[in-house]
Design an enzyme around this catalytic site. Structure first.
Site, short mmCIF file in Angstrom:
data_model
loop_
_atom_site.label_atom_id
_atom_site.label_comp_id
_atom_site.label_asym_id
_atom_site.label_seq_id
_atom_site.Cartn_x
_atom_site.Cartn_y
_atom_site.Cartn_z
N LYS A 35 0.02 4.24 -0.24
CA LYS A 35 -0.66 5.39 0.39
C LYS A 35 -0.50 6.62 -0.51
CE LYS A 35 -0.19 3.23 4.89
NZ LYS A 35 -0.07 3.42 6.35
N GLU A 92 -4.95 -5.04 10.86
CA GLU A 92 -3.98 -3.97 11.07
C GLU A 92 -4.22 -3.33 12.43
OE1 GLU A 92 -4.42 -0.81 8.20
OE2 GLU A 92 -6.50 -0.55 8.76
N HIS A 96 -9.50 0.53 5.29
CA HIS A 96 -8.22 0.88 5.92
C HIS A 96 -8.45 1.87 7.06
CE1 HIS A 96 -4.12 2.31 6.51
NE2 HIS A 96 -3.72 1.23 5.86
N ASN A 118 0.86 -1.18 0.00
CA ASN A 118 0.00 0.00 0.00
C ASN A 118 0.90 1.24 0.00
OD1 ASN A 118 -1.91 1.98 0.40
ND2 ASN A 118 -2.37 1.42 2.51
#
Length: 248
Positions: free
Chosen positions: A12, A165, A95, A10
């Site tokens: 981001k 996560e 997320h 990821n």
């Protein structure tokens, strides 16, 4: 049963054409464990470009977000069809940064997940607890609540990968111990078995997503319920190759 090891990167809100080219070419030229599925998730403007660079069949591309409508007056959003149109096959949903900064709640994430799956992309579904929730001892209640919202809307989980996560570990350099991660992953799998059946529970991959890096990834090697990693900052660096190869 053997679940295919899965490593997601990821990026981001990071990357330029030149840095993404460097990352993908590093993977193209590296000797990667052929038994690992790799998904790169760059910022939306670079999806098309990233797809064009990838040379290995085990590497595919995913988006970091998608909207729950096919088209329309939704300024600033990207649809699943648009993501697919440029060659992406996955999308990250739920997320913690989407939950925190963009106020996405369990219900919205469940709706987005159901819609994305119905449109034919795989979903990397993120769940996890904050530091306050961890201190309060409510980790399992939190992740079960987050999962239940999706279970209420999605019956076929064959194209879902779960990423646990721990929010307190993201970008902080802190990481859950492999033993902690295994315990929570095992509890998640037991919850899936209770709600969706043993077959789905055994087939669904559960990734660890809290500050995984080239050094600590190998310490998760013998944990049977850790099926890979969702990697943040380290996916932008050469050590991403070490994470991909951490099982070999």
């Amino acid at each position: 049963m053997a679940r295919t090891f899965f490593v997601g990167g990821n990026f981001k809100l990071n990357g330029t054409k030149s840095s993404i080219k460097e990352i993908v070419e590093r993977l193209n030229n590296a000797k990667l464990d052929p038994k690992v599925e790799v998904v790169l998730c760059p910022p939306a403007p670079y999806l098309d470009y990233t797809v064009s660079l990838v040379k290995k069949s085990q590497v595919s591309v995913g988006a970091q977000n998608a909207y729950l409508k096919a088209s329309g007056a939704f300024t600033g959003e990207n649809s699943v069809d648009q993501i697919k149109d440029v060659g992406a096959k996955w999308v990250i949903l739920g997320h913690s940064e989407r939950r925190q900064y963009f106020r996405e709640d369990d219900q919205l994430i469940a709706e987005k997940t159901a819609f994305a799956l119905s449109q034919g992309v795989g979903v990397i579904l993120c769940i996890g607890e904050t530091l306050d929730q961890k201190k309060a001892g409510t980790t399992l209640q939190v992740v079960e609540r987050q999962l239940q919202a999706v279970i209420d809307k999605v019956k076929d989980w064959s194209n879902v990968v779960i990423a646990y996560e721990p929010v307190w570990a993201i970008g902080t350099g802190l990481a859950a111990t492999p033993e902690d991660a295994q315990e929570i992953h095992h509890s998640i799998r037991e919850f899936l078995a209770k709600k969706l059946g043993e077959k789905t529970a055994q087939e669904t991959r559960i990734l660890y997503g809290g500050s995984a890096n080239g050094k600590n990834a190998v310490t998760f090697k013998d944990k049977p319920d850790v099926d890979g990693f969702l990697v943040g900052g380290a996916s932008l660096k050469p050590e991403f190759v070490d994470i991909i190869n951490s099982r070999s």
